[in-house]
Design a protein around this motif. Structure first.
Motif, PDB file in Angstrom:
ATOM      1  N   ARG A  90      32.616  23.558  -2.980  1.00 42.05           N
ATOM      2  CA  ARG A  90      31.250  23.878  -3.393  1.00 42.05           C
ATOM      3  C   ARG A  90      30.751  22.899  -4.453  1.00 42.05           C
ATOM      4  NH1 ARG A  90      33.280  29.119  -3.497  1.00 42.05           N
ATOM      5  NH2 ARG A  90      33.288  29.087  -5.783  1.00 42.05           N
ATOM      6  N   ARG A  97      36.249  26.496  -4.398  1.00 41.71           N
ATOM      7  CA  ARG A  97      35.397  26.110  -5.518  1.00 41.71           C
ATOM      8  C   ARG A  97      35.214  24.591  -5.570  1.00 41.71           C
ATOM      9  NH1 ARG A  97      37.482  29.152  -8.738  1.00 41.71           N
ATOM     10  NH2 ARG A  97      39.189  27.827  -9.512  1.00 41.71           N
ATOM     11  N   ARG A 136      28.672  24.779   6.428  1.00 45.71           N
ATOM     12  CA  ARG A 136      27.225  24.975   6.413  1.00 45.71           C
ATOM     13  C   ARG A 136      26.629  24.911   7.811  1.00 45.71           C
ATOM     14  NH1 ARG A 136      24.292  21.885   1.548  1.00 45.71           N
ATOM     15  NH2 ARG A 136      24.774  19.988   2.724  1.00 45.71           N
ATOM     16  N   SER A 144      32.613  20.653   4.078  1.00 47.64           N
ATOM     17  CA  SER A 144      31.426  21.431   3.755  1.00 47.64           C
ATOM     18  C   SER A 144      30.440  21.444   4.911  1.00 47.64           C
ATOM     19  CB  SER A 144      30.756  20.857   2.500  1.00 47.64           C
ATOM     20  OG  SER A 144      29.547  21.520   2.235  1.00 47.64           O
ATOM     21  N   ARG A 163      31.353  29.935   3.813  1.00 43.51           N
ATOM     22  CA  ARG A 163      30.837  29.643   2.468  1.00 43.51           C
ATOM     23  C   ARG A 163      30.748  30.899   1.632  1.00 43.51           C
ATOM     24  NH1 ARG A 163      28.366  24.860   1.278  1.00 43.51           N
ATOM     25  NH2 ARG A 163      26.966  25.837  -0.210  1.00 43.51           N
ATOM     26  N   ASP A 179      30.002  19.472  -3.050  1.00 43.07           N
ATOM     27  CA  ASP A 179      28.831  19.568  -2.191  1.00 43.07           C
ATOM     28  C   ASP A 179      27.554  19.547  -3.033  1.00 43.07           C
ATOM     29  OD1 ASP A 179      28.162  19.620   0.525  1.00 43.07           O
ATOM     30  OD2 ASP A 179      27.582  21.724   0.391  1.00 43.07           O
ATOM     31  N   GLU A 180      27.563  20.275  -4.133  1.00 42.90           N
ATOM     32  CA  GLU A 180      26.396  20.305  -5.010  1.00 42.90           C
ATOM     33  C   GLU A 180      26.127  18.924  -5.607  1.00 42.90           C
ATOM     34  OE1 GLU A 180      27.380  23.297  -7.826  1.00 42.90           O
ATOM     35  OE2 GLU A 180      27.072  24.973  -6.433  1.00 42.90           O
ATOM     36  N   GLN A 185      32.126  33.476  -0.447  1.00 51.69           N
ATOM     37  CA  GLN A 185      33.381  33.532  -1.183  1.00 51.69           C
ATOM     38  C   GLN A 185      34.165  34.816  -0.935  1.00 51.69           C
ATOM     39  OE1 GLN A 185      34.759  31.014  -2.890  1.00 51.69           O
ATOM     40  NE2 GLN A 185      36.572  32.299  -3.141  1.00 51.69           N
TER      41      GLN A 185
END
Length: 281
Positions: free
Chosen positions: A68, A65, A155, A151, A40, A71-72, A42
């Motif tokens: 991410r 990108r 994580r 993801s 994760r 995932d958000e 970058q």
């Protein structure tokens, strides 16, 4: 978000956080010609791509990108107190409101791999993370579900070597403190349903009935269906899709290897991609 909320309600977060160690990198993918670490972080990911595939560095940054961003959006959605699927008008209204902005629709959910050749190693590496997470993933080029699976690898966290038993014990004690019960030696032989959902479960042998609204199971759907007192609850699903049957099988091979037999720099989780579609973990 759901797990975090449960741990917070059980007052376990401050006690368990020190027992989790983030994995860096999240995982590695190894092919006969390449080895790449996925993270994760970058700068670390960019450095890996620049080393292995400098010609597609810009595309790889777009991939990271995209992961991410999706995932958000997933976390924001799952942080809300929604019922999936909704069971009444109010629950349906809240779900429609959450979907109003179409957070997973259109081009926003697409993974930008179109610039890569069909057989490019990076494309296969990214797809492997989804396939290893869920063998039912057919890899459609990076839809929202597949990005979430990837993801999950990025994580990843490990429980401290001496923390797993302690973590389990703390969880059990918290459940009991909150008037819950932990009965690992007992099993269920029937699930009683009522209008709108589950009404109770029946404990095997004793016949004791315990009222509940939800049942969580890690077993196959067809095995869970046999426990229902009313099979009509699944008739519509069976009529449309047939009786659930396994599509994939997995097995685990445990090996004890001397430390000097492990190549230097290997991550804890390594996905090995062989020629001809052979995948191993």
């Amino acid at each position: 978000p759901a797990v975090s909320r449960v741990f917070s309600e059980l007052a376990l977060t401050p006690l368990t956080s020190p027992r989790f160690v983030a994995l860096r990198p999240g995982f590695q993918v190894v092919t006969p010609e390449h080895r790449m670490s996925f993270s994760r972080d970058q700068p670390a990911f960019t450095s890996e791509v620049d080393r292995e595939f400098p010609e597609v560095l810009r595309t790889a940054d777009d991939v990271a990108r995209g992961i991410r961003e999706i995932d958000e959006r997933f976390d924001a959605m799952l942080s809300k107190d929604l019922v999936w699927p909704p069971g009444n008008f109010l629950e349906g209204r809240e779900l429609r409101r959450a979907h109003a902005g179409k957070p997973f629709g259109g081009e926003r959910a697409a993974l930008p791999l179109s610039d890569l050749p069909e057989q490019h190693p990076l494309r296969e590496m990214v797809a492997a993370a989804a396939r290893f997470s869920d063998p039912t993933s057919s890899w459609q080029g990076g839809n929202a579900r597949e990005l979430r699976l990837i993801s999950g690898w990025l994580r990843s966290a490990a429980v401290a070597p001496d923390g797993l038993a302690t973590l389990q014990q703390m969880l059990v004690e918290s459940i009991r403190t909150h008037n819950g019960a932990y009965r690992p030696a007992q099993s269920v032989d029937m699930i009683h349903t009522g209008k709108g959902g589950i009404r109770s479960i029946q404990v095997a042998k004793s016949g004791e009935q315990i009222g509940c609204e939800f049942v969580l199971s890690t077993g196959p759907v067809n095995e869970l269906a046999r426990l229902l007192d009313d099979r009509n609850a699944l008739d519509e699903m069976v009529a449309q899709h047939g009786e659930p049957r396994p599509r994939f099988c997995r097995y685990t091979l445990n090996m004890l290897v001397a430390a000097d037999g492990i190549p230097g720099g290997m991550a804890r989780d390594v996905l090995l991609l062989g020629r001809g579609g052979t995948n191993r973990s």
